[in-house]
Write an enzyme that holds these catalytic residues in place. Structure first.
Site, PDB file in Angstrom:
ATOM      1  N   GLU A  46      46.999 -27.717 -15.518  1.00 36.75           N
ATOM      2  CA  GLU A  46      47.315 -26.199 -15.362  1.00 36.75           C
ATOM      3  C   GLU A  46      46.783 -25.718 -13.807  1.00 36.75           C
ATOM      4  O   GLU A  46      45.818 -26.386 -13.153  1.00 36.75           O
ATOM      5  CB  GLU A  46      46.166 -25.423 -16.302  1.00 36.75           C
ATOM      6  N   ASN A 106      50.629 -17.144 -16.015  1.00 36.16           N
ATOM      7  CA  ASN A 106      50.079 -18.561 -15.751  1.00 36.16           C
ATOM      8  C   ASN A 106      51.116 -19.434 -16.252  1.00 36.16           C
ATOM      9  O   ASN A 106      51.519 -19.525 -17.583  1.00 36.16           O
ATOM     10  CB  ASN A 106      48.688 -19.001 -16.676  1.00 36.16           C
ATOM     11  N   LYS A 123      51.761 -19.165 -20.049  1.00 38.51           N
ATOM     12  CA  LYS A 123      50.756 -19.394 -21.107  1.00 38.51           C
ATOM     13  C   LYS A 123      50.353 -18.071 -21.780  1.00 38.51           C
ATOM     14  O   LYS A 123      50.318 -17.104 -21.594  1.00 38.51           O
ATOM     15  CB  LYS A 123      49.103 -19.529 -20.293  1.00 38.51           C
ATOM     16  N   GLU A 142      41.191 -14.662 -16.618  1.00 38.27           N
ATOM     17  CA  GLU A 142      42.385 -15.040 -16.963  1.00 38.27           C
ATOM     18  C   GLU A 142      43.222 -13.610 -17.311  1.00 38.27           C
ATOM     19  O   GLU A 142      44.300 -13.386 -17.154  1.00 38.27           O
ATOM     20  CB  GLU A 142      42.729 -15.954 -17.704  1.00 38.27           C
ATOM     21  N   CYS A 168      46.481 -25.195 -21.385  1.00 42.16           N
ATOM     22  CA  CYS A 168      44.848 -25.073 -21.607  1.00 42.16           C
ATOM     23  C   CYS A 168      44.307 -24.554 -22.998  1.00 42.16           C
ATOM     24  O   CYS A 168      44.358 -25.219 -23.935  1.00 42.16           O
ATOM     25  CB  CYS A 168      44.249 -24.517 -20.509  1.00 42.16           C
ATOM     26  N   ASN A 193      42.173 -26.427 -17.205  1.00 39.53           N
ATOM     27  CA  ASN A 193      40.881 -26.552 -16.490  1.00 39.53           C
ATOM     28  C   ASN A 193      39.822 -25.809 -17.643  1.00 39.53           C
ATOM     29  O   ASN A 193      39.848 -24.596 -17.800  1.00 39.53           O
ATOM     30  CB  ASN A 193      41.197 -25.094 -15.272  1.00 39.53           C
TER      31      ASN A 193
END
Ligand code: CDV
Length: 311
Positions: A46, A106, A123, A142, A168, A193
């Protein structure tokens, strides 16, 4: 047998000051090794091109746009696509995407073995928070910097099989795998991550975090009879530790390969996509066994709704 020799290309830490060009050089080194070892697909983590910037709080949007790509391939990443095409190796990696309309996602992409992008995923399960939170040991913003993905969980014809992506935190949600499972996915590829410290529960510890990581991946693989390839960005990044745990699960849910350490490294494994058949045709033959008349809550509500108490 439909074999995919996959290379899970873990990246060690990327410091805030490290340039895209330097990171791409590291990715190219892993690509060369993967090609030498006969891989047809290389999966990177990621946000592979930069430090995990959602740990930094900035007020001004313009300040964090430096972490985002407006074109893929772009000037710094073109070399990666070109070399992958020359070597005949498909690649997948995550990056921060800014669209022409100014939206931030993302994102991860998947190419074919000629370097053409054949799949994109944005994501969906964004962890963390929007505003600076002084109660946390570190920030995880995020929800501030990205919109939730708008592409669903598509599955792509690739490598003579069906490949899907997630990113993730998505790996912790059974819905992620099941939506892809319902499209016949045979390999789920993902990067992560994951800070080794829980920002809201410092006592949790690395061992417990690794347990939840493996548990989620193994359950997703088994319950959907699919390979799962999970790739870390690891090590101490800008003073913050990200855990390793790059690994591959087979369609029975076993971890069949795991990379030790937290540096750049390649984990290679032969994944027979036909090994997914048994689970898909027996205990997880969805068409025969699923009872969708009882699953309405899954899409009808988001949070918990407890039943009323009887008088
Ligand atoms: N990058 C992530 O999505 N990390 C989350 C952390 C914050 C829990 C993860 O699920 O690994």
């Amino acid at each position: 047998m439909r074999n995919v020799r996959v290379g899970a290309a873990q990246l060690g830490p990327i410091q805030r000051a490290e340039s895209r060009a330097s990171v791409v050089k590291r990715m190219l080194a892993l690509l060369e090794e993967a090609a030498r070892r006969g891989c047809t697909l290389v999966v990177y983590p990621e946000l592979a091109l930069t430090t995990f910037f959602p740990r930094w709080h900035v007020e001004e949007r313009a300040e964090f746009d430096v972490w985002f790509e407006t074109a893929m391939p772009g000037p710094e990443t073109a070399a990666l696509f070109q070399r992958a095409a020359a070597l005949g190796v498909a690649i997948s990696f995550g990056y921060a995407e800014k669209t022409p309309a100014g939206e931030h996602f993302n994102t991860s992409i998947l190419t074919d073995r000629k370097g053409a992008i054949i799949g994109k995923y944005r994501k969906i399960h964004l962890p963390g928070h929007v505003e600076f939170d002084p109660a946390r040991t570190h920030q995880h913003l995020e929800k501030r910097y990205f919109l939730p993905g708008d592409l669903g969980f598509p599955v792509f014809h690739a490598q003579d099989g069906l490949i899907g992506m997630c990113i993730c935190n998505d790996r912790r949600w059974p819905e992620t795998y099941r939506v892809m499972g319902l499209q016949g996915v045979e390999m789920v590829i993902l990067g992560f991550n994951t800070p080794s410290v829980n920002s809201q529960k410092a006592a949790e510890g690395l061992e417990e975090r690794m347990f939840h990581h493996r548990l989620s991946l193994q359950a997703g693989a088994y319950q959907n009879a699919t390979w799962v390839v999970a790739v870390a960005k690891a090590g101490v990044e800008d003073g913050h530790h990200l855990m390793g745990g790059t690994l591959i699960c087979d369609p029975e849910g076993h971890i069949v390969a795991e990379l030790p350490g937290e540096d750049d490294g390649l984990l290679v494994h032969d994944c027979d996509l036909d090994a997914t058949r048994f689970g898909k045709e027996t205990i997880f033959d969805f068409k025969r066994h699923r009872r969708i008349e009882h699953y309405g809550r899954i899409t009808a509500q988001v949070g918990v709704e407890t039943p009323p108490q009887s008088a």
